[in-house]
Design a protein around this motif. Structure first.
Motif, mmCIF file in Angstrom:
data_model
loop_
_atom_site.group_PDB
_atom_site.id
_atom_site.type_symbol
_atom_site.label_atom_id
_atom_site.label_comp_id
_atom_site.label_asym_id
_atom_site.label_seq_id
_atom_site.Cartn_x
_atom_site.Cartn_y
_atom_site.Cartn_z
ATOM 1 N N SER A 83 0.983 -1.222 0.218
ATOM 2 C CA SER A 83 -0.006 0.118 -0.023
ATOM 3 C C SER A 83 0.867 1.188 -0.102
ATOM 4 N N TYR A 84 0.543 2.241 -0.656
ATOM 5 C CA TYR A 84 1.195 3.423 -0.789
ATOM 6 C C TYR A 84 0.614 4.557 -0.556
ATOM 7 N N ASP A 85 0.652 5.365 0.775
ATOM 8 C CA ASP A 85 -0.126 6.489 0.826
ATOM 9 C C ASP A 85 1.113 7.644 1.263
ATOM 10 N N PRO A 86 1.063 8.673 0.699
ATOM 11 C CA PRO A 86 2.225 9.512 0.520
ATOM 12 C C PRO A 86 1.671 10.371 1.872
ATOM 13 N N SER A 87 0.494 10.656 2.394
ATOM 14 C CA SER A 87 0.257 11.543 3.538
ATOM 15 C C SER A 87 0.333 10.628 4.734
ATOM 16 N N ALA A 88 0.661 9.393 4.483
ATOM 17 C CA ALA A 88 0.723 8.311 6.032
ATOM 18 C C ALA A 88 2.162 8.857 6.442
ATOM 19 N N ASN A 89 2.245 8.412 8.031
ATOM 20 C CA ASN A 89 3.417 8.767 8.850
ATOM 21 C C ASN A 89 4.484 7.405 8.176
ATOM 22 N N TYR A 90 3.955 6.214 7.825
ATOM 23 C CA TYR A 90 4.707 5.251 7.169
ATOM 24 C C TYR A 90 4.102 5.042 5.688
ATOM 25 N N PRO A 91 4.581 5.832 4.731
ATOM 26 C CA PRO A 91 3.800 5.741 3.405
ATOM 27 C C PRO A 91 3.952 4.567 2.717
ATOM 28 N N LEU A 92 4.817 3.729 2.748
ATOM 29 C CA LEU A 92 5.124 2.397 1.917
ATOM 30 C C LEU A 92 4.936 1.346 2.933
ATOM 31 N N ILE A 93 3.895 0.553 2.749
ATOM 32 C CA ILE A 93 3.875 -0.752 3.706
ATOM 33 C C ILE A 93 3.899 -2.017 2.736
ATOM 34 N N LEU A 94 4.720 -2.738 3.028
ATOM 35 C CA LEU A 94 4.704 -4.001 2.444
ATOM 36 C C LEU A 94 4.330 -5.293 3.077
ATOM 37 N N TRP A 95 3.769 -6.264 2.652
ATOM 38 C CA TRP A 95 3.473 -7.727 3.069
ATOM 39 C C TRP A 95 3.915 -8.644 2.306
ATOM 40 N N PHE A 96 4.454 -9.846 2.774
ATOM 41 C CA PHE A 96 4.898 -10.848 1.932
ATOM 42 C C PHE A 96 3.677 -11.608 1.652
ATOM 43 N N GLN A 97 3.793 -11.919 0.210
ATOM 44 C CA GLN A 97 2.737 -12.406 -0.514
ATOM 45 C C GLN A 97 2.186 -13.690 0.164
ATOM 46 N N SER A 98 3.138 -14.574 0.684
ATOM 47 C CA SER A 98 2.480 -15.870 1.201
ATOM 48 C C SER A 98 1.693 -15.740 2.487
ATOM 49 N N LEU A 99 1.726 -14.551 3.085
ATOM 50 C CA LEU A 99 1.124 -14.415 4.222
ATOM 51 C C LEU A 99 -0.398 -13.765 4.137
ATOM 52 N N PRO A 100 -1.323 -13.932 4.942
ATOM 53 C CA PRO A 100 -2.486 -13.059 4.880
ATOM 54 C C PRO A 100 -2.129 -11.433 4.915
ATOM 55 N N VAL A 101 -2.919 -10.756 4.215
ATOM 56 C CA VAL A 101 -2.553 -9.256 4.415
ATOM 57 C C VAL A 101 -3.277 -8.531 5.768
ATOM 58 N N ASP A 102 -2.419 -8.587 6.619
ATOM 59 C CA ASP A 102 -2.976 -7.861 7.810
ATOM 60 C C ASP A 102 -1.798 -6.995 8.542
ATOM 61 N N ASP A 103 -2.323 -6.232 9.701
ATOM 62 C CA ASP A 103 -1.247 -5.486 9.820
ATOM 63 C C ASP A 103 -0.043 -6.275 10.871
ATOM 64 N N ASN A 104 -0.238 -7.626 11.335
ATOM 65 C CA ASN A 104 0.649 -8.421 12.028
ATOM 66 C C ASN A 104 1.769 -8.710 11.253
ATOM 67 N N HIS A 105 1.629 -8.511 9.785
ATOM 68 C CA HIS A 105 2.550 -8.963 8.868
ATOM 69 C C HIS A 105 3.185 -7.951 8.036
ATOM 70 N N ALA A 106 3.086 -6.766 8.633
ATOM 71 C CA ALA A 106 3.381 -5.543 7.653
ATOM 72 C C ALA A 106 4.774 -4.993 8.054
ATOM 73 N N ASN A 107 5.358 -4.735 7.095
ATOM 74 C CA ASN A 107 6.710 -4.024 7.076
ATOM 75 C C ASN A 107 6.596 -2.699 6.585
ATOM 76 N N SER A 108 6.630 -1.640 7.695
ATOM 77 C CA SER A 108 6.085 -0.100 7.147
ATOM 78 C C SER A 108 7.553 0.505 7.011
ATOM 79 N N PHE A 109 7.668 1.232 5.943
ATOM 80 C CA PHE A 109 8.905 2.167 5.394
ATOM 81 C C PHE A 109 8.583 3.402 5.379
ATOM 82 N N ARG A 110 9.699 4.154 5.769
ATOM 83 C CA ARG A 110 9.826 5.635 5.723
ATOM 84 C C ARG A 110 10.773 6.096 4.522
ATOM 85 N N ARG A 111 10.591 7.368 4.142
ATOM 86 C CA ARG A 111 11.672 7.847 3.358
ATOM 87 C C ARG A 111 12.957 7.969 3.832
ATOM 88 N N ASP A 112 14.109 7.897 3.165
ATOM 89 C CA ASP A 112 15.392 7.870 3.727
ATOM 90 C C ASP A 112 15.772 9.119 3.641
#
Length: 187
Positions: free
Chosen positions: A158-187
């Motif tokens: 998911s990509y939301d430029p207005s969020a605190n963590y704009p880019l969130i990735l979930w591994f494809q093999s896992l169910p998409v839920d917040d417990n398996h999210a990797n939240s990224f910030r701009r470097d």
């Protein structure tokens, strides 16, 4: 504490990235002929995340803080056209293990905005590892290892430029839920 760890991981990632620029060709950071596709508008650039275990190691003799049980950081970068992608994964096994490792993958990114997936097509990769401060691994990944990286680097995003963590990735093999999210910030 999390902010300090985030800053240390970011600085370490940037230092590793800058120290490796001189040997990019040797380590395979050049052009990649694998598929790529345009990134969502505004998503191109560098992204960083880091985490540490909640285990805190304290020297029982003097009561001083020694470190955490485990730390990890990731740095992801790609161009607007999905080319020149890099994914760097840093792992520190913590005080007791004395082991640190870095895996750096180069390639292209394929976005599927309809499915909300992002796949890193890995052209080549490089491994570095340290045991108690001494480098013990410094080699290119084999063709089989590179193929395995491409096979396992597809994420829902998911990509939301207005969020605190704009880019969130979930591994494809896992169910998409917040417990398996990797939240990224701009470097």
């Amino acid at each position: 504490m999390r902010k300090l760890f985030f800053i240390v991981c970011t600085a370490g990632t940037l230092l590793f990235n800058s120290s490796c620029d001189k040997d990019k060709d040797e380590q395979g950071g050049g052009p990649c002929n694998l598929p790529s596709s345009p990134a969502p508008a505004g998503a191109a650039g560098g992204w960083v995340r880091g985490s540490a275990s909640s285990t805190v190691v304290v020297d029982s003799y003097n009561g001083k803080y020694v470190g955490t049980g485990f730390k990890t950081g990731q740095y992801l970068k790609f161009d607007a056209n999905g080319k020149n992608a890099e994914l760097t994964i840093l792992v520190d096994g913590g005080y007791y293990s004395g082991t640190q490792a870095v895996t750096r993958m180069y390639g292209n990114v394929v976005f599927d905005e309809a499915e909300q997936t992002m796949e890193l097509q890995v052209c080549n990769a490089w491994y570095r590892g340290w045991q108690n401060g001494k480098m013990t691994i410094n080699r290119a990944a084999t063709a089989e290892e590179v193929q395995g990286m491409t096979d396992h680097n597809k994420f829902y995003y998911s990509y939301d430029p207005s969020a605190n963590y704009p880019l969130i990735l979930w591994f494809q093999s896992l169910p998409v839920d917040d417990n398996h999210a990797n939240s990224f910030r701009r470097d």
